[in-house]
Enzyme design. Structure first.
Site, PDB file in Angstrom:
ATOM      1  N   TYR A  94       0.966  -1.177  -0.038  1.00 43.00           N
ATOM      2  CA  TYR A  94      -0.024  -0.191   0.313  1.00 43.00           C
ATOM      3  C   TYR A  94       0.692   1.178   0.113  1.00 43.00           C
ATOM      4  CZ  TYR A  94       0.769   0.758   5.297  1.00 43.00           C
ATOM      5  OH  TYR A  94       1.678   1.018   5.932  1.00 43.00           O
ATOM      6  N   CYS A  95       0.162   2.465  -0.358  1.00 42.88           N
ATOM      7  CA  CYS A  95       1.167   3.520  -0.700  1.00 42.88           C
ATOM      8  C   CYS A  95      -0.506   4.659   0.391  1.00 42.88           C
ATOM      9  CB  CYS A  95       1.778   3.884  -2.340  1.00 42.88           C
ATOM     10  SG  CYS A  95       0.362   4.542  -3.151  1.00 42.88           S
ATOM     11  N   TRP A  96       0.142   5.638  -0.233  1.00 44.45           N
ATOM     12  CA  TRP A  96      -0.762   6.997   0.789  1.00 44.45           C
ATOM     13  C   TRP A  96      -2.379   6.723  -0.155  1.00 44.45           C
ATOM     14  CZ3 TRP A  96      -0.851  10.125   4.532  1.00 44.45           C
ATOM     15  CH2 TRP A  96      -2.167  10.818   4.275  1.00 44.45           C
ATOM     16  N   TYR A 123      -3.052   3.629   2.413  1.00 46.02           N
ATOM     17  CA  TYR A 123      -3.376   4.371   3.784  1.00 46.02           C
ATOM     18  C   TYR A 123      -4.607   5.470   4.060  1.00 46.02           C
ATOM     19  CZ  TYR A 123      -2.592   7.192   7.684  1.00 46.02           C
ATOM     20  OH  TYR A 123      -2.274   7.406   9.288  1.00 46.02           O
TER      21      TYR A 123
END
Length: 351
Positions: A94-96, A123
């Site tokens: 996952y990222c932002w 996130y």
């Protein structure tokens, strides 16, 4: 053979070989899914550089630079972190916002042949879930408050209760702070508290691990532990709970506090700096008295006086205002290991 990417919006309900947060180290430090590791595809300076070029120069140029940096960083991760992973490796990435940063790593890992799952919305999806959990999860439990003045062994009792199988919410461990002006944790130096967001992540994880067991033992904290605030829903539940107040001889409390905070007696200037924060409340004369005791190395007298002047009155006010349903007391004659163990066992029997 390349594997197609899978997607989820509830990663916390599933099991993975590893949870990978590809955001920058600064983003990761502020908050993350507990247990995640950080394999950034852009570090903090790189992310700032790409963002500046995107806003101030040219988006296309920024994307070219970003792609080059991401490719280089992914190559480094492949040669180090992923080199020993077997073919059954199944990570969550996952990222932002679930965008290009997580897809860039997931696409490469999928091309190698690993099954990769992406967190939809990244996130931000996780953070929204945490906030929703904080609104409802604390109310699923009943609580049993363990109160007692500073130095009465509350944390030791709680941890022994936990070792006996009782459900315990150890807020001071989650907050990495002992909940007072002198309560900063110390390991070869001061150890920082987590951010407010990560504290909330850890709190949700701890509550979910309790699996609806009740009553949950919790210390009579204020709504603020060091620099961190308890979620409103948990604080309201705690204030309505019944509990037990420990009573311990002052001599035992003083001895235990001196053994529990050795860094303060080993660094008297540090101790005097912390005591300075109480000057606004007790005035220069009282502060000078405490500093004289510290300079003289008379720490038992210093502890006795600061307990009598500051900690004990504050405890009595807090107990009256925040925990009005605590009517039982439990006396410990000492704070040695045997007394703590016997006290915890007796509390379980009579809870």
């Amino acid at each position: 053979m390349p594997r197609s990417l899978a997607y989820t919006q509830s990663a916390w309900e599933e099991t993975y070989s590893e949870i990978i947060d590809v955001r920058s180290p600064g983003e990761f430090a502020e908050d993350r899914i507990p247990g995640a590791i950080n394999l950034p595809v852009l570090d903090d300076p790189q992310r700032a550089e790409v963002g500046t070029i995107y806003k101030q120069v040219d988006p296309f140029m920024a994307r070219k630079l970003g792609a080059a940096l991401v490719a280089k960083n992914i190559a480094t991760h492949l040669q180090s972190h992923f080199a020993t992973k077997d073919k059954n490796y199944h990570p969550l990435v996952y990222c932002w916002r679930g965008g290009q940063r997580s897809h860039s790593l997931a696409t490469v890992l999928g091309a190698i042949g690993w099954q990769v799952t992406l967190l939809e919305g990244g996130y931000k999806t996780y953070r929204a879930w945490v906030l929703k959990q904080l609104e409802t999860l604390p109310a699923q439990f009943t609580y049993r408050i363990l109160a007692g003045p500073t130095g009465s062994g509350k944390t030791r009792i709680l941890r022994h209760l936990q070792s006996l199988g009782a459900p315990v919410l150890d807020l001071e461990a989650l907050a990495n702070h002992r909940g007072s002006v002198l309560g900063e944790e110390w390991q070869l130096g001061p150890t920082p508290q987590p951010s407010q967001k990560y504290f909330e992540s850890l709190l949700v994880q701890a509550l979910r691990n309790l699996e609806s067991l009740s009553p949950v033992w919790v210390e009579s904290e204020s709504n603020k532990i060091g620099a961190l605030y308890l979620p409103r829903t948990l604080w309201e539940q705690m204030k309505q709970a019944s509990g037990i107040a420990l009573e311990v001889p002052d001599s035992a409390r003083i001895d235990w506090l001196l053994r529990s905070y050795p860094h303060l007696t080993q660094h008297p200037e540090l101790l005097k700096g912390k005591v300075q924060r109480l000057k606004y409340r007790y005035g220069g004369e009282k502060l000078a008295q405490w500093e004289q005791l510290i300079d003289a190395g008379d720490y038992p007298a210093f502890v006795a006086d600061i307990l009598a002047c500051h900690y004990d009155p504050a405890y009595k006010r807090s107990l009256h205002l925040s925990y009005p349903h605590i009517h039982q007391t439990f006396t410990l004659s000492s704070l040695d290991d045997a007394a703590i163990a016997a006290g915890a066992e007796a509390l379980l029997i009579h809870q």
